[in-house]
Motif scaffolding. Structure first.
Motif, PDB file in Angstrom:
ATOM      1  N   ASP A   1       0.855  -1.189   0.000  1.00  0.00           N
ATOM      2  CA  ASP A   1       0.000   0.000   0.000  1.00  0.00           C
ATOM      3  C   ASP A   1       0.887   1.232   0.000  1.00  0.00           C
ATOM      4  OD1 ASP A   1      -1.780   2.073   0.457  1.00  0.00           O
ATOM      5  OD2 ASP A   1      -3.051   0.896   1.793  1.00  0.00           O
ATOM      6  N   ALA A   2       1.213   1.702  -1.191  1.00  0.00           N
ATOM      7  CA  ALA A   2       2.149   2.816  -1.335  1.00  0.00           C
ATOM      8  C   ALA A   2       1.582   4.098  -0.736  1.00  0.00           C
ATOM      9  CB  ALA A   2       2.497   3.014  -2.809  1.00  0.00           C
ATOM     10  N   THR A   3       0.293   4.341  -0.931  1.00  0.00           N
ATOM     11  CA  THR A   3      -0.316   5.562  -0.393  1.00  0.00           C
ATOM     12  C   THR A   3      -0.218   5.590   1.115  1.00  0.00           C
ATOM     13  OG1 THR A   3      -1.815   5.874  -2.263  1.00  0.00           O
ATOM     14  CG2 THR A   3      -2.499   6.813  -0.145  1.00  0.00           C
TER      15      THR A   3
ATOM     16  N   VAL B   1       5.785  12.188  -5.150  1.00  0.00           N
ATOM     17  CA  VAL B   1       5.263  10.981  -4.512  1.00  0.00           C
ATOM     18  C   VAL B   1       4.280  11.342  -3.404  1.00  0.00           C
ATOM     19  CG1 VAL B   1       7.141  10.742  -2.816  1.00  0.00           C
ATOM     20  CG2 VAL B   1       5.894   8.711  -3.586  1.00  0.00           C
ATOM     21  N   VAL B   2       4.542  12.427  -2.678  1.00  0.00           N
ATOM     22  CA  VAL B   2       3.609  12.856  -1.629  1.00  0.00           C
ATOM     23  C   VAL B   2       2.319  13.359  -2.254  1.00  0.00           C
ATOM     24  CG1 VAL B   2       3.224  14.516   0.231  1.00  0.00           C
ATOM     25  CG2 VAL B   2       5.427  13.353   0.036  1.00  0.00           C
TER      26      VAL B   2
ATOM     27  N   PRO C   1       7.825   1.334  -5.724  1.00  0.00           N
ATOM     28  CA  PRO C   1       9.263   1.639  -5.584  1.00  0.00           C
ATOM     29  C   PRO C   1       9.522   3.091  -5.190  1.00  0.00           C
ATOM     30  CG  PRO C   1       8.884   0.319  -7.548  1.00  0.00           C
ATOM     31  CD  PRO C   1       7.528   0.740  -7.048  1.00  0.00           C
ATOM     32  N   ASP C   2       8.721   4.015  -5.733  1.00  0.00           N
ATOM     33  CA  ASP C   2       8.881   5.421  -5.365  1.00  0.00           C
ATOM     34  C   ASP C   2       8.530   5.637  -3.899  1.00  0.00           C
ATOM     35  OD1 ASP C   2       9.592   5.975  -7.971  1.00  0.00           O
ATOM     36  OD2 ASP C   2       7.580   6.633  -8.555  1.00  0.00           O
ATOM     37  N   ALA C   3       7.476   4.967  -3.452  1.00  0.00           N
ATOM     38  CA  ALA C   3       7.084   5.068  -2.039  1.00  0.00           C
ATOM     39  C   ALA C   3       8.176   4.511  -1.139  1.00  0.00           C
ATOM     40  CB  ALA C   3       5.773   4.321  -1.813  1.00  0.00           C
TER      41      ALA C   3
END
Length: 246
Positions: free
Chosen positions: A172-174, A211-212, A229-231
């Motif tokens: 869950d990247a968010t 990303v934010v 990956p960015d998270a």
């Protein structure tokens, strides 16, 4: 109580309190925490977080009875489901190892009732207690500040640091990005806030971050989530960078 706490969350939490009081005469209090209390609740992505306090411990059958009483209200739950624990008054006051009486989770993936007699402590309860003490919405019983004892800031920071990997481990990247922003704010100025407010604080303090922004717009409006990956890169940079979270 957050200005945007939905009335349906308050009504539902009151139903939970009524169900629980029917099987526990020693019910001390029922408190809403999480996004519904801190702000940023979105029915499409947010669950209803509740922490209840009872006078003393129960045996396994008593713990299951509490769980079954709460589960009977599940059809009325707004949001994505209910995430709830019941703890004793002594645990709420001391916030030590944080054992629990019963944990209940409902939602699209099913219903889970976990009696505390089968488990040890739940480290997540430390943060739940801290949020309840400062921001909890009382739906039954006395104000939260008189029920939940203070939690040392060092323990809150350590618990937040331990939680950083959860979102990444569960894909869950968010959640991972917004939770990291919230943790960084507490590490910086000692303020407990919602994930949404944590992201807004991060942007105001550190400038725009792709990303934010992606995580925030996904949470608020359902836009595309940031890539995992960015998270991961963002979370690890905060964890090991200038503002250490542990």
């Amino acid at each position: 109580m957050a200005a945007d706490t939905p009335a349906e969350v308050v009504r539902y939490a009151s139903e939970v309190a009524s169900a629980l009081s029917a099987v526990r005469a020693d019910l001390v209090g029922v408190y809403v925490h999480g996004s519904a209390a801190l702000g940023g609740f979105r029915a499409a992505r947010s669950d209803v977080d509740v922490l209840a306090v009872v006078g003393g411990p129960a045996d396994r059958s008593g713990q299951l009875a509490m769980g079954e009483a709460v589960v009977a209200t599940a059809a009325q739950c707004p949001g994505t489901g209910l995430e709830m624990s019941v703890i004793t008054a002594a645990t709420a006051a001391r916030c030590g190892a944080c054992p629990f009486e019963v944990h209940i989770r409902t939602g699209a993936t099913g219903t889970v009732v976990v009696p505390g007699a089968d488990h040890g402590a739940d480290p997540d309860l430390l943060l739940h207690c801290a949020v309840c003490r400062e921001h909890g919405l009382t739906v039954y019983g006395p104000p939260a500040a008189g029920v939940f004892g203070p939690v040392p800031a060092a323990r809150v920071r350590a618990a937040m640091a331990d939680e950083l990997a959860w979102g990444l481990e569960h894909g869950d990247a968010t959640y991972a990005v917004l939770n990291a922003c919230r943790a960084l704010r507490f590490a910086t100025d000692g303020q407990l806030c919602s994930k949404v407010d944590g992201a807004r604080w991060y942007t105001a303090r550190h400038g725009e971050s792709a990303v934010v922004t992606a995580a925030l717009t996904h949470q608020l409006h359902g836009h595309s989530a940031p890539a995992l990956p960015d998270a991961e890169t963002f979370v690890m940079s905060l964890k090991s960078g200038e503002f250490r979270l542990s």
